[in-house]
Design a protein around this motif. Structure first.
Motif, PDB file in Angstrom:
ATOM      1  N   THR A   1       8.060  -4.307   3.199  1.00 48.88           N
ATOM      2  CA  THR A   1       7.312  -3.136   2.733  1.00 48.88           C
ATOM      3  C   THR A   1       8.141  -2.424   1.669  1.00 48.88           C
ATOM      4  OG1 THR A   1       6.200  -2.849   4.854  1.00 48.88           O
ATOM      5  CG2 THR A   1       6.324  -0.911   3.437  1.00 48.88           C
ATOM      6  N   VAL A   2       7.522  -2.143   0.517  1.00 49.81           N
ATOM      7  CA  VAL A   2       8.186  -1.415  -0.568  1.00 49.81           C
ATOM      8  C   VAL A   2       7.756   0.051  -0.479  1.00 49.81           C
ATOM      9  CG1 VAL A   2       8.432  -1.189  -3.082  1.00 49.81           C
ATOM     10  CG2 VAL A   2       8.202  -3.474  -2.041  1.00 49.81           C
ATOM     11  N   THR A  11       6.997 -12.140   2.295  1.00 50.37           N
ATOM     12  CA  THR A  11       5.778 -11.699   1.601  1.00 50.37           C
ATOM     13  C   THR A  11       5.764 -10.174   1.567  1.00 50.37           C
ATOM     14  OG1 THR A  11       3.352 -11.739   1.607  1.00 50.37           O
ATOM     15  CG2 THR A  11       4.421 -11.785   3.757  1.00 50.37           C
ATOM     16  N   VAL A  12       5.167  -9.601   0.526  1.00 49.18           N
ATOM     17  CA  VAL A  12       5.100  -8.139   0.439  1.00 49.18           C
ATOM     18  C   VAL A  12       3.944  -7.647   1.310  1.00 49.18           C
ATOM     19  CG1 VAL A  12       4.896  -6.131  -1.059  1.00 49.18           C
ATOM     20  CG2 VAL A  12       6.066  -8.168  -1.883  1.00 49.18           C
ATOM     21  N   ASP A  13       4.314  -7.033   2.429  1.00 48.82           N
ATOM     22  CA  ASP A  13       3.337  -6.533   3.389  1.00 48.82           C
ATOM     23  C   ASP A  13       2.487  -5.428   2.764  1.00 48.82           C
ATOM     24  OD1 ASP A  13       2.377  -6.357   6.196  1.00 48.82           O
ATOM     25  OD2 ASP A  13       3.221  -4.350   6.097  1.00 48.82           O
ATOM     26  N   GLY A  14       3.101  -4.637   1.898  1.00 45.37           N
ATOM     27  CA  GLY A  14       2.357  -3.576   1.232  1.00 45.37           C
ATOM     28  C   GLY A  14       3.296  -2.669   0.465  1.00 45.37           C
ATOM     29  N   VAL A  15       2.748  -1.970  -0.526  1.00 43.10           N
ATOM     30  CA  VAL A  15       3.499  -0.969  -1.280  1.00 43.10           C
ATOM     31  C   VAL A  15       3.037   0.407  -0.809  1.00 43.10           C
ATOM     32  CG1 VAL A  15       3.967  -0.006  -3.573  1.00 43.10           C
ATOM     33  CG2 VAL A  15       3.729  -2.491  -3.284  1.00 43.10           C
ATOM     34  N   VAL A  16       3.994   1.202  -0.334  1.00 44.44           N
ATOM     35  CA  VAL A  16       3.688   2.547   0.176  1.00 44.44           C
ATOM     36  C   VAL A  16       4.243   3.564  -0.809  1.00 44.44           C
ATOM     37  CG1 VAL A  16       4.095   4.189   2.052  1.00 44.44           C
ATOM     38  CG2 VAL A  16       3.769   1.756   2.578  1.00 44.44           C
ATOM     39  N   THR A  17       3.388   4.399  -1.360  1.00 43.16           N
ATOM     40  CA  THR A  17       3.815   5.453  -2.277  1.00 43.16           C
ATOM     41  C   THR A  17       3.802   6.776  -1.532  1.00 43.16           C
ATOM     42  OG1 THR A  17       3.027   4.297  -4.246  1.00 43.16           O
ATOM     43  CG2 THR A  17       3.257   6.679  -4.414  1.00 43.16           C
ATOM     44  N   VAL A  74       4.428   3.737  13.372  1.00 48.48           N
ATOM     45  CA  VAL A  74       4.926   2.508  12.753  1.00 48.48           C
ATOM     46  C   VAL A  74       3.806   1.475  12.587  1.00 48.48           C
ATOM     47  CG1 VAL A  74       5.708   1.298  14.851  1.00 48.48           C
ATOM     48  CG2 VAL A  74       6.938   0.969  12.713  1.00 48.48           C
ATOM     49  N   ASP A  75       2.820   1.478  13.486  1.00 51.20           N
ATOM     50  CA  ASP A  75       1.757   0.478  13.339  1.00 51.20           C
ATOM     51  C   ASP A  75       0.705   0.881  12.314  1.00 51.20           C
ATOM     52  OD1 ASP A  75       0.787   2.410  14.993  1.00 51.20           O
ATOM     53  OD2 ASP A  75       0.165   1.088  16.615  1.00 51.20           O
ATOM     54  N   VAL A  76       0.832   2.068  11.725  1.00 52.47           N
ATOM     55  CA  VAL A  76       0.012   2.425  10.562  1.00 52.47           C
ATOM     56  C   VAL A  76       0.771   2.046   9.288  1.00 52.47           C
ATOM     57  CG1 VAL A  76      -0.930   4.378   9.237  1.00 52.47           C
ATOM     58  CG2 VAL A  76      -1.307   4.244  11.710  1.00 52.47           C
ATOM     59  N   LEU A  77       2.079   2.302   9.291  1.00 54.50           N
ATOM     60  CA  LEU A  77       2.904   2.084   8.109  1.00 54.50           C
ATOM     61  C   LEU A  77       3.167   0.606   7.835  1.00 54.50           C
ATOM     62  CD1 LEU A  77       4.425   3.849   6.047  1.00 54.50           C
ATOM     63  CD2 LEU A  77       6.419   3.715   7.542  1.00 54.50           C
ATOM     64  N   LEU A  78       3.502  -0.146   8.891  1.00 53.46           N
ATOM     65  CA  LEU A  78       3.840  -1.568   8.746  1.00 53.46           C
ATOM     66  C   LEU A  78       2.681  -2.439   9.213  1.00 53.46           C
ATOM     67  CD1 LEU A  78       7.513  -1.535  10.109  1.00 53.46           C
ATOM     68  CD2 LEU A  78       6.700  -1.030   7.798  1.00 53.46           C
ATOM     69  N   GLY A  79       2.707  -3.711   8.808  1.00 54.89           N
ATOM     70  CA  GLY A  79       1.657  -4.631   9.261  1.00 54.89           C
ATOM     71  C   GLY A  79       0.390  -4.558   8.446  1.00 54.89           C
ATOM     72  N   GLN A  80       0.532  -4.243   7.138  1.00 53.47           N
ATOM     73  CA  GLN A  80      -0.668  -4.163   6.293  1.00 53.47           C
ATOM     74  C   GLN A  80      -1.142  -5.550   5.843  1.00 53.47           C
ATOM     75  OE1 GLN A  80      -0.958  -0.846   3.498  1.00 53.47           O
ATOM     76  NE2 GLN A  80       1.047  -0.175   4.179  1.00 53.47           N
ATOM     77  N   GLY A  81      -0.209  -6.503   5.785  1.00 55.57           N
ATOM     78  CA  GLY A  81      -0.596  -7.889   5.499  1.00 55.57           C
ATOM     79  C   GLY A  81      -1.256  -8.098   4.151  1.00 55.57           C
ATOM     80  N   ILE A  82      -0.813  -7.375   3.140  1.00 56.80           N
ATOM     81  CA  ILE A  82      -1.490  -7.410   1.835  1.00 56.80           C
ATOM     82  C   ILE A  82      -1.159  -8.668   1.021  1.00 56.80           C
ATOM     83  CG2 ILE A  82      -1.688  -6.216  -0.397  1.00 56.80           C
ATOM     84  CD1 ILE A  82      -2.906  -4.467   1.686  1.00 56.80           C
ATOM     85  N   GLY A  83       0.130  -9.099   1.051  1.00 55.94           N
ATOM     86  CA  GLY A  83       0.550 -10.189   0.152  1.00 55.94           C
ATOM     87  C   GLY A  83       0.502  -9.711  -1.287  1.00 55.94           C
TER      88      GLY A  83
END
Length: 353
Positions: A8-9, A124-130, A219-228
């Motif tokens: 996660t970025v 893999t990039v799970d997701g970008v969080v701004t 944590v289960d909202v922030l991580l585990g987005q599975g975006i790629g």
């Protein structure tokens, strides 16, 4: 082939609250082993010390790596890739990698680096969080301390010093899979609603915008987005290429005990379903109608010995048959996660219909 490790970025301007968000995540990691890469700049090794000092068993000092030679997107080959390779060569691989980077450069070049040979097969990039400073963004400042952000910019000769903060902010929003509007405790309910609505309309379709105070997100909202994210770079438009640097946080490091009053989850059960595709469409409609952030669980499909696993992040739903029910009762059980105020009765009724 082993599953790729999700990364996660986390990006956002100095003072938005990235370190607070990450520290909170580490303290509530639910047993996940998280490795952290911090892109520091200059000799301000503040974040590493704060995070190393938080005494969390699942994140040891070895799990925190600081990149100290400036811009992560200028030094991808020299610095970031070797760091990733070292991390991936470890016996005790992390369950998740979190990369905290500055808001002064685009996250896009960093996300692209995940296509690098040797990295792309393992991560893999799970997701970008701004992370956004809600008060500053509402007031059109984009950062609580604009002078500090400009001083940060001045330290890095790789940066384009002319680009207005508003354009850098637009680029952060364009690349985001999730936008965390932090410091909403400093906004009225109406101001927070207006700002989140504005950000939602500025972001790409399906991007989740969530409100937080003191970076407290489950944590289960922030991580585990599975975006790629590394596979859909074309969608993440860059206004221009302004290079980058890093350091961070709102130096308000008092410990607060945060429960997650802003979020809630509940379970909905039902019996077997007849048609998996029809039910998936039904779930998608319920998610859309009620603004549900995550929905996950197991489904019993009539005539199928295997249970169907369902995972939804916003509008995206993945389903796969994972294991036989065996001796467990053939029932459907779904966990619904969202911001506080979900209409439990209406959502339950719609999922059971």
């Amino acid at each position: 082939m082993p599953a790729k490790i999700p990364a996660t970025v986390v990006t956002g301007f100095l003072g938005a609250g990235k370190t607070t968000l990450i520290r909170h995540m580490l303290q509530n990691a639910q047993g996940k082993k998280i490795a952290l890469i911090i892109n520091e700049f200059g000799d301000l090794g503040v974040d590493g010390d704060i995070l190393k000092g938080c005494g969390i068993e699942t994140c040891t000092e070895d799990d925190i790596v600081e990149l100290s030679n400036g811009c992560i997107c200028c030094t991808v080959a020299d610095d970031f890739i070797p760091t990733m390779e070292t991390l991936l060569a470890r016996e005790d691989k992390p369950d998740h990698i979190v990369i905290e980077t500055s808001g002064l450069a685009l996250p896009q070049p960093l996300v692209r680096a995940f296509n690098w040979p040797g990295i792309s097969t393992q991560v893999t990039v799970d997701g970008v969080v701004t992370v956004v400073d809600g008060r500053a963004a509402h007031d059109g400042q984009f950062a609580h301390n604009v002078a500090a952000v400009d001083a940060q910019r001045a330290q890095d000769e790789n940066l384009d010093h002319e680009t207005p903060l508003s354009e850098l902010f637009e680029d952060q929003v364009a690349c985001a899979d999730m936008i965390v509007v932090n410091k909403t405790d400093l906004l009225s309910a109406d101001e927070a609603t207006t700002l989140t609505g504005q950000l939602k309309s500025d972001a790409r379709d399906g991007v989740q915008v969530v409100k937080a105070a003191m970076g407290a997100l489950p944590v289960d909202v922030l991580l585990g987005q599975g975006i790629g994210a590394e596979t859909d770079m074309a969608a993440r438009h860059e206004h221009h290429h302004h290079y980058h640097h890093d350091d961070e946080d709102d130096h308000d490091h008092h410990h607060h005990d945060h429960d997650h009053d802003d979020f809630e989850s509940f379970v909905v059960g039902r019996g077997e379903i007849e048609d998996a595709d029809a039910f998936t469409a039904q779930v998608a409609k319920v998610i859309n109608d009620h603004g549900i952030l995550r929905l996950k669980g197991f489904i019993a499909v009539a005539g199928k010995p295997m249970r169907l696993t369902l995972q939804a992040v916003g509008p995206r739903i993945d389903t796969y048959f994972d294991q036989p029910f065996g001796d467990t009762p053939r029932a459907t059980k779904l966990v619904v996660i969202g911001e506080a105020g979900l209409d439990h009765a209406a959502i339950s009724a719609a999922l059971q219909a």
